[in-house]
Motif scaffolding. Structure first.
Motif, PDB file in Angstrom:
ATOM      1  N   ALA A   7       0.827  -1.205   0.000  1.00 17.69           N
ATOM      2  CA  ALA A   7       0.000   0.000   0.000  1.00 17.69           C
ATOM      3  C   ALA A   7       0.865   1.260   0.000  1.00 17.69           C
ATOM      4  O   ALA A   7       0.545   2.249  -0.665  1.00 17.69           O
ATOM      5  CB  ALA A   7      -0.936  -0.009   1.212  1.00 17.69           C
ATOM      6  N   ILE A   8       1.978   1.228   0.738  1.00 16.17           N
ATOM      7  CA  ILE A   8       2.881   2.377   0.788  1.00 16.17           C
ATOM      8  C   ILE A   8       3.566   2.577  -0.558  1.00 16.17           C
ATOM      9  O   ILE A   8       3.751   3.714  -1.013  1.00 16.17           O
ATOM     10  CB  ILE A   8       3.914   2.204   1.919  1.00 16.17           C
ATOM     11  CG1 ILE A   8       3.211   2.333   3.279  1.00 16.17           C
ATOM     12  CG2 ILE A   8       5.038   3.224   1.808  1.00 16.17           C
ATOM     13  CD1 ILE A   8       4.099   2.004   4.460  1.00 16.17           C
ATOM     14  N   VAL A   9       3.950   1.489  -1.221  1.00 13.75           N
ATOM     15  CA  VAL A   9       4.587   1.603  -2.536  1.00 13.75           C
ATOM     16  C   VAL A   9       3.672   2.361  -3.499  1.00 13.75           C
ATOM     17  O   VAL A   9       4.125   3.233  -4.242  1.00 13.75           O
ATOM     18  CB  VAL A   9       4.934   0.213  -3.098  1.00 13.75           C
ATOM     19  CG1 VAL A   9       5.246   0.292  -4.588  1.00 13.75           C
ATOM     20  CG2 VAL A   9       6.126  -0.383  -2.356  1.00 13.75           C
ATOM     21  N   TRP A  10       2.391   2.059  -3.469  1.00 11.19           N
ATOM     22  CA  TRP A  10       1.478   2.686  -4.422  1.00 11.19           C
ATOM     23  C   TRP A  10       0.994   4.057  -3.959  1.00 11.19           C
ATOM     24  O   TRP A  10       0.985   5.009  -4.743  1.00 11.19           O
ATOM     25  CB  TRP A  10       0.270   1.782  -4.678  1.00 11.19           C
ATOM     26  CG  TRP A  10       0.599   0.570  -5.474  1.00 11.19           C
ATOM     27  CD1 TRP A  10       0.661  -0.716  -5.026  1.00 11.19           C
ATOM     28  CD2 TRP A  10       0.937   0.505  -6.864  1.00 11.19           C
ATOM     29  NE1 TRP A  10       1.005  -1.576  -6.044  1.00 11.19           N
ATOM     30  CE2 TRP A  10       1.181  -0.846  -7.186  1.00 11.19           C
ATOM     31  CE3 TRP A  10       1.055   1.466  -7.867  1.00 11.19           C
ATOM     32  CZ2 TRP A  10       1.528  -1.265  -8.471  1.00 11.19           C
ATOM     33  CZ3 TRP A  10       1.407   1.052  -9.150  1.00 11.19           C
ATOM     34  CH2 TRP A  10       1.638  -0.295  -9.443  1.00 11.19           C
ATOM     35  N   SER A  11       0.607   4.173  -2.707  1.00  9.18           N
ATOM     36  CA  SER A  11      -0.083   5.389  -2.257  1.00  9.18           C
ATOM     37  C   SER A  11       0.609   6.128  -1.134  1.00  9.18           C
ATOM     38  O   SER A  11       0.126   7.178  -0.701  1.00  9.18           O
ATOM     39  CB  SER A  11      -1.518   5.034  -1.817  1.00  9.18           C
ATOM     40  OG  SER A  11      -2.226   4.427  -2.881  1.00  9.18           O
ATOM     41  N   GLY A  12       1.750   5.613  -0.650  1.00 11.06           N
ATOM     42  CA  GLY A  12       2.449   6.275   0.433  1.00 11.06           C
ATOM     43  C   GLY A  12       1.667   6.222   1.728  1.00 11.06           C
ATOM     44  O   GLY A  12       0.718   5.445   1.898  1.00 11.06           O
ATOM     45  N   ASN A  13       2.051   7.078   2.671  1.00 18.07           N
ATOM     46  CA  ASN A  13       1.349   7.205   3.944  1.00 18.07           C
ATOM     47  C   ASN A  13       1.468   8.665   4.378  1.00 18.07           C
ATOM     48  O   ASN A  13       2.539   9.108   4.799  1.00 18.07           O
ATOM     49  CB  ASN A  13       1.949   6.260   4.992  1.00 18.07           C
ATOM     50  CG  ASN A  13       1.161   6.248   6.282  1.00 18.07           C
ATOM     51  OD1 ASN A  13       1.015   7.273   6.945  1.00 18.07           O
ATOM     52  ND2 ASN A  13       0.657   5.083   6.664  1.00 18.07           N
ATOM     53  N   ALA A  14       0.381   9.388   4.240  1.00 13.98           N
ATOM     54  CA  ALA A  14       0.412  10.823   4.507  1.00 13.98           C
ATOM     55  C   ALA A  14       0.765  11.119   5.960  1.00 13.98           C
ATOM     56  O   ALA A  14       1.493  12.074   6.250  1.00 13.98           O
ATOM     57  CB  ALA A  14      -0.936  11.441   4.147  1.00 13.98           C
ATOM     58  N   ASP A  15       0.255  10.316   6.891  1.00 12.91           N
ATOM     59  CA  ASP A  15       0.525  10.564   8.306  1.00 12.91           C
ATOM     60  C   ASP A  15       2.013  10.441   8.625  1.00 12.91           C
ATOM     61  O   ASP A  15       2.533  11.161   9.488  1.00 12.91           O
ATOM     62  CB  ASP A  15      -0.271   9.589   9.177  1.00 12.91           C
ATOM     63  CG  ASP A  15      -1.774   9.824   9.081  1.00 12.91           C
ATOM     64  OD1 ASP A  15      -2.168  10.960   8.743  1.00 12.91           O
ATOM     65  OD2 ASP A  15      -2.540   8.870   9.325  1.00 12.91           O
ATOM     66  N   ALA A  16       2.687   9.521   7.950  1.00 16.50           N
ATOM     67  CA  ALA A  16       4.119   9.311   8.189  1.00 16.50           C
ATOM     68  C   ALA A  16       4.993  10.151   7.272  1.00 16.50           C
ATOM     69  O   ALA A  16       6.215  10.126   7.393  1.00 16.50           O
ATOM     70  CB  ALA A  16       4.464   7.829   8.018  1.00 16.50           C
ATOM     71  N   GLY A  17       4.378  10.876   6.332  1.00 15.83           N
ATOM     72  CA  GLY A  17       5.156  11.683   5.399  1.00 15.83           C
ATOM     73  C   GLY A  17       5.870  10.870   4.342  1.00 15.83           C
ATOM     74  O   GLY A  17       6.904  11.304   3.820  1.00 15.83           O
ATOM     75  N   LEU A  18       5.307   9.706   3.991  1.00 19.00           N
ATOM     76  CA  LEU A  18       5.927   8.830   2.989  1.00 19.00           C
ATOM     77  C   LEU A  18       5.184   8.963   1.665  1.00 19.00           C
ATOM     78  O   LEU A  18       3.948   8.992   1.630  1.00 19.00           O
ATOM     79  CB  LEU A  18       5.903   7.371   3.464  1.00 19.00           C
ATOM     80  CG  LEU A  18       6.585   7.067   4.798  1.00 19.00           C
ATOM     81  CD1 LEU A  18       6.452   5.581   5.116  1.00 19.00           C
ATOM     82  CD2 LEU A  18       8.055   7.486   4.768  1.00 19.00           C
ATOM     83  N   TYR A  19       5.954   9.021   0.582  1.00 19.87           N
ATOM     84  CA  TYR A  19       5.365   9.110  -0.753  1.00 19.87           C
ATOM     85  C   TYR A  19       5.289   7.734  -1.394  1.00 19.87           C
ATOM     86  O   TYR A  19       6.150   6.871  -1.186  1.00 19.87           O
ATOM     87  CB  TYR A  19       6.181  10.027  -1.653  1.00 19.87           C
ATOM     88  CG  TYR A  19       6.104  11.491  -1.296  1.00 19.87           C
ATOM     89  CD1 TYR A  19       4.878  12.143  -1.214  1.00 19.87           C
ATOM     90  CD2 TYR A  19       7.260  12.228  -1.041  1.00 19.87           C
ATOM     91  CE1 TYR A  19       4.798  13.483  -0.889  1.00 19.87           C
ATOM     92  CE2 TYR A  19       7.196  13.574  -0.715  1.00 19.87           C
ATOM     93  CZ  TYR A  19       5.963  14.195  -0.631  1.00 19.87           C
ATOM     94  OH  TYR A  19       5.890  15.515  -0.302  1.00 19.87           O
ATOM     95  N   GLY A  20       4.237   7.543  -2.189  1.00 21.63           N
ATOM     96  CA  GLY A  20       4.119   6.375  -3.037  1.00 21.63           C
ATOM     97  C   GLY A  20       4.164   6.803  -4.492  1.00 21.63           C
ATOM     98  O   GLY A  20       4.337   7.984  -4.811  1.00 21.63           O
ATOM     99  N   ILE A  21       3.988   5.852  -5.387  1.00 22.37           N
ATOM    100  CA  ILE A  21       4.049   6.145  -6.814  1.00 22.37           C
ATOM    101  C   ILE A  21       2.928   7.101  -7.227  1.00 22.37           C
ATOM    102  O   ILE A  21       3.154   8.086  -7.938  1.00 22.37           O
ATOM    103  CB  ILE A  21       3.951   4.835  -7.618  1.00 22.37           C
ATOM    104  CG1 ILE A  21       5.169   3.956  -7.349  1.00 22.37           C
ATOM    105  CG2 ILE A  21       3.826   5.112  -9.112  1.00 22.37           C
ATOM    106  CD1 ILE A  21       5.009   2.529  -7.809  1.00 22.37           C
ATOM    107  N   LEU A  22       1.724   6.819  -6.758  1.00 22.83           N
ATOM    108  CA  LEU A  22       0.560   7.559  -7.241  1.00 22.83           C
ATOM    109  C   LEU A  22       0.418   8.954  -6.641  1.00 22.83           C
ATOM    110  O   LEU A  22      -0.341   9.773  -7.166  1.00 22.83           O
ATOM    111  CB  LEU A  22      -0.715   6.749  -6.972  1.00 22.83           C
ATOM    112  CG  LEU A  22      -0.803   5.409  -7.723  1.00 22.83           C
ATOM    113  CD1 LEU A  22      -2.015   4.622  -7.267  1.00 22.83           C
ATOM    114  CD2 LEU A  22      -0.864   5.650  -9.226  1.00 22.83           C
TER     115      LEU A  22
END
Length: 321
Positions: free
Chosen positions: A149-164
């Motif tokens: 899920a993180i690879v595709w959409s990241g995690n906004a709460d953690a400040g992580l970016y995904g592909i999309l």
């Protein structure tokens, strides 16, 4: 048997889990049930993000931040005379650094001494279900599902970016629907490939197409009954890429702008888009908790980093199949 029938009401019979046959026989209902010897595990979809975008290697577990540094050339030559003393100088200068913070992903599973004894007993009777092992597999699936899920959409709460949702990756909104005529869909995909080339003055040459699974299935049809050629084969030839480099991902279904199906055009290289993963799935040491055992499971990810984001393009159809 008649005495039994007089003294056992239907409610009592249900409570005893019995059935009374026409011939007067009484049996426990599950005695007539044949139970499959093999216990089946529910199937789950492939985690395409982990397959299509392998992690960068060599990141130590202790790293809390991953930083990418780049430099560029500057300066311009000019026409000069034979005795000119003002020759332009070439410069090499650093570009702004790009960093991501690595975060732990965690899950766990437990089993107690009674469950271990039950597994041992079941093994003697041929039961194939090993509950502690299945819980370990379930914990691994939890970790890898979150990583995917993180690879595709990241995690906004953690400040992580995904592909999309990566801010540096160019985006394109297609004019035609994914259900439009084949030549129109082909034109949109070819236009996305051309956009990558033109945006980079030919520096980036895409070599892979990742389609939403529903769009992929729509194009995976034979042109005639007497041939194995499909629309995807023709598309690969038109784009000048290997047929094996056209793949599908269910994660792109309805994942585009406005809820439409999406597709990804990219150069298959971790420098274009790479998964910052210092720790893949790992089981930590077993912890004894009274009469039970707890096994923590972890991974450590920084999401996706795009060193050459112009080598990728995210395109969206205006609709979802």
């Amino acid at each position: 048997m008649s005495d039994l029938l007089r003294h056992v009401s239907r409610t009592d019979a249900e409570r005893m889990d019995t059935e009374i046959g026409a011939g007067g026989g009484v049996w426990f209902s599950r005695q007539l049930e044949h139970i499959e010897r093999q216990t089946l595990r529910a199937k789950r979809p492939v985690k395409n993000g982990l397959v299509l975008f392998p992690p960068k290697s060599g990141i130590p577990e202790g790293a809390e931040k991953y930083t990418r540094r780049m430099y560029e050339y500057s300066g311009r030559a000019k026409l000069v005379g034979s005795y000119s003393e003002d020759l332009p100088k070439a410069h090499v200068s650093g570009m702004p650094e790009d960093s991501v913070i690595l975060k732990r992903v965690g899950a766990s599973f437990e089993y107690n001494i009674d469950e271990l004894a039950a597994v041992e007993m079941a093994a003697r009777t041929g039961d194939s279900l090993n509950l502690p092992m299945e819980r370990a597999l379930a914990a691994r699936d939890m970790i890898e599902s979150e990583l995917n899920a993180i690879v595709w959409s990241g995690n906004a709460d953690a400040g992580l970016y995904g592909i999309l949702n990566h801010p540096y990756v160019p985006r394109l909104n297609c004019a035609s629907a994914s259900t439009a005529a084949t030549d129109t869909v082909f034109a949109d995909v070819a236009g996305a490939f051309q956009r990558v080339r033109s945006n980079t003055q030919g520096v980036e040459i895409p070599d892979r197409l990742i389609l939403a699974e529903k769009v992929y299935n729509l194009l995976q049809v034979k042109l005639r009954t007497n041939t194995d050629t499909t629309l995807l084969d023709i598309l690969a030839k038109a784009l000048g890429i290997a047929r094996t480099n056209i793949v599908s991902a269910w994660e792109l279904n309805a994942a585009g702008d406005g809820g439409g199906d999406a597709f990804v055009v990219d150069r298959k290289d971790e420098l274009v888009m790479g998964h910052i993963l210092s720790v893949p799935y790992r089981q930590e040491p077993v912890q004894r908790v009274n009469l039970a055992y707890r096994v923590p499971c972890t991974a450590k990810t920084g999401g996706m980093m795009a060193s050459y984001p112009q080598g990728m393009l995210i395109a969206s159809f205006p609709n979802a199949l």
